[in-house]
Design an enzyme around this catalytic site. Structure first.
Site, short mmCIF file in Angstrom:
data_model
loop_
_atom_site.label_atom_id
_atom_site.label_comp_id
_atom_site.label_asym_id
_atom_site.label_seq_id
_atom_site.Cartn_x
_atom_site.Cartn_y
_atom_site.Cartn_z
N HIS A 41 -9.69 0.85 5.15
CA HIS A 41 -8.39 1.07 5.83
C HIS A 41 -8.62 2.03 7.00
CE1 HIS A 41 -4.24 2.29 6.52
NE2 HIS A 41 -3.87 1.22 5.82
N GLU A 62 -5.49 -5.26 10.86
CA GLU A 62 -4.49 -4.22 11.05
C GLU A 62 -4.79 -3.45 12.33
OE1 GLU A 62 -2.57 -2.98 7.13
OE2 GLU A 62 -4.40 -1.83 7.26
N LYS A 106 0.04 4.19 -0.26
CA LYS A 106 -0.67 5.35 0.32
C LYS A 106 -0.48 6.58 -0.60
CE LYS A 106 0.09 3.34 4.80
NZ LYS A 106 -0.11 3.47 6.23
N GLY A 136 2.71 -1.13 4.32
CA GLY A 136 2.74 0.28 3.93
C GLY A 136 4.16 0.74 3.68
N ASN A 157 0.87 -1.19 0.00
CA ASN A 157 0.00 0.00 0.00
C ASN A 157 0.90 1.23 0.00
OD1 ASN A 157 -1.87 2.00 0.45
ND2 ASN A 157 -2.34 1.40 2.57
N GLY A 171 2.18 2.18 10.71
CA GLY A 171 3.11 3.29 10.52
C GLY A 171 3.81 3.74 11.79
N GLU A 205 -7.03 4.47 7.90
CA GLU A 205 -6.83 5.87 7.53
C GLU A 205 -8.07 6.43 6.83
OE1 GLU A 205 -3.04 5.35 5.56
OE2 GLU A 205 -2.14 4.89 7.51
N SER A 220 3.24 -2.19 10.39
CA SER A 220 4.70 -2.11 10.54
C SER A 220 5.43 -3.41 10.23
CB SER A 220 5.06 -1.60 11.95
OG SER A 220 4.55 -0.30 12.14
C1 PEP Z 1 -0.91 -0.07 5.92
O1 PEP Z 1 -0.78 0.89 5.19
O2 PEP Z 1 -1.93 -0.76 5.87
C2 PEP Z 1 0.17 -0.40 6.85
C3 PEP Z 1 0.09 -1.50 7.54
O3 PEP Z 1 1.22 0.48 6.91
P1 PEP Z 1 2.65 0.20 7.62
O4 PEP Z 1 3.17 -1.09 7.08
O5 PEP Z 1 3.49 1.38 7.25
O6 PEP Z 1 2.40 0.11 9.10
#
Ligand code: PEP
Length: 251
Positions: free
Chosen positions: A101, A171, A13, A230, A11, A177, A103, A209
């Protein structure tokens, strides 16, 4: 029992301009194309920003790496300024779309009902929905993590879900992040809970992460069918290293 082929989804983003995104996509496509027998035991998916879909799709063409959107509107078309429809994503070459998501849920006020409508729209357009669910830190500390995740699943999945049109991404919001990851024990526990309330054979990804250092532990858990990545997906080496941690499909 159905085989669940692992899925590693990147992703991006809201990151990437044409020049650097092309380098990143090309790096991945080259690794995937020359890997031959060393190819990771997983499907690979890249979800770039909408502005880059056509270009990245072109670069990935023939590499076996799939293309996905990061969100979509529920409707096929209409007066929805700034939105993109599932049909538009499909038309741009996408086979997947990330929906719900955190976000979007927390940054744009998306409710379970809104997410459910988007999932239905994605299916109408022939896309596989990657439905994200997960609790906040406060909800986990209050002992509500399971309730929250089950409520999101119940409210966000329309009738008609199958292992072929749905992927669930667990998640934990506090792990996205932040450099924090859920413990392997908590991941395995939540994935088993999720599995009991979705169609048999549906893949469940972990997100939060994931990086080259922690990927092996997470991706070899029996209940984990891949990862939604991400930050680490913005580096071809990191993403590829994570992909190479995928074990053979669970049977
Ligand atoms: C995500 O964007 O769904 C995500 C898990 O981001 P990250 O890996 O940066 O934590």
């Amino acid at each position: 029992m159905a085989v669940r082929t692992k899925l590693l989804a990147g992703n991006w983003k809201m990151n990437g301009l044409r020049e650097d995104a092309e380098v990143l996509a090309r790096g991945l496509a080259q690794r995937a194309t020359v890997a031959g027998g060393g190819r990771p035991a997983c499907e690979l998916l890249i979800c770039p920003p909408a502005s880059l879909l056509m270009m990245v799709g072109g670069v990935l063409s023939g590499s076996g790496v799939a293309l996905g959107g990061q969100d979509c509107h529920a409707a096929p078309k209409g007066a929805h300024t700034g939105d993109i429809s599932p049909e538009m994503l499909a038309d741009a070459g996408c086979s997947y779309v990330i929906l719900g998501h955190s976000e979007r849920r927390h940054g744009h006020g998306e409710t379970d009902a809104m997410v459910r409508d988007k999932v239905a729209g994605a299916w109408r357009a022939g896309l596989i929905a990657i439905l994200c669910v997960g609790e906040t830190q406060a909800q986990r500390q209050a002992g509500r993590a399971t309730d929250i995740v089950l409520t999101q699943l119940a409210g966000s999945i329309p009738d008609g879900a199958t292992s072929g049109n749905l992927v669930v991404a667990y998640e934990p919001v506090w792990a996205i992040g932040t450099g924090l990851t859920a413990s392997l024990e908590d991941i395995a526990k939540m994935h088993a809970i999720v599995r009991a309330s979705i169609p048999a054979g549906t893949r469940i990804l972990y997100g939060g992460s994931v990086n080259p250092q922690n990927a092996a532990g997470i991706l070899t858990l029996a209940e984990v069918d891949g990862a939604l990545v991400g930050g680490a997906s913005l580096d071809a080496d990191s993403f590829w290293t994570i992909a190479c941690c995928c074990a053979e499909p669970a049977a």
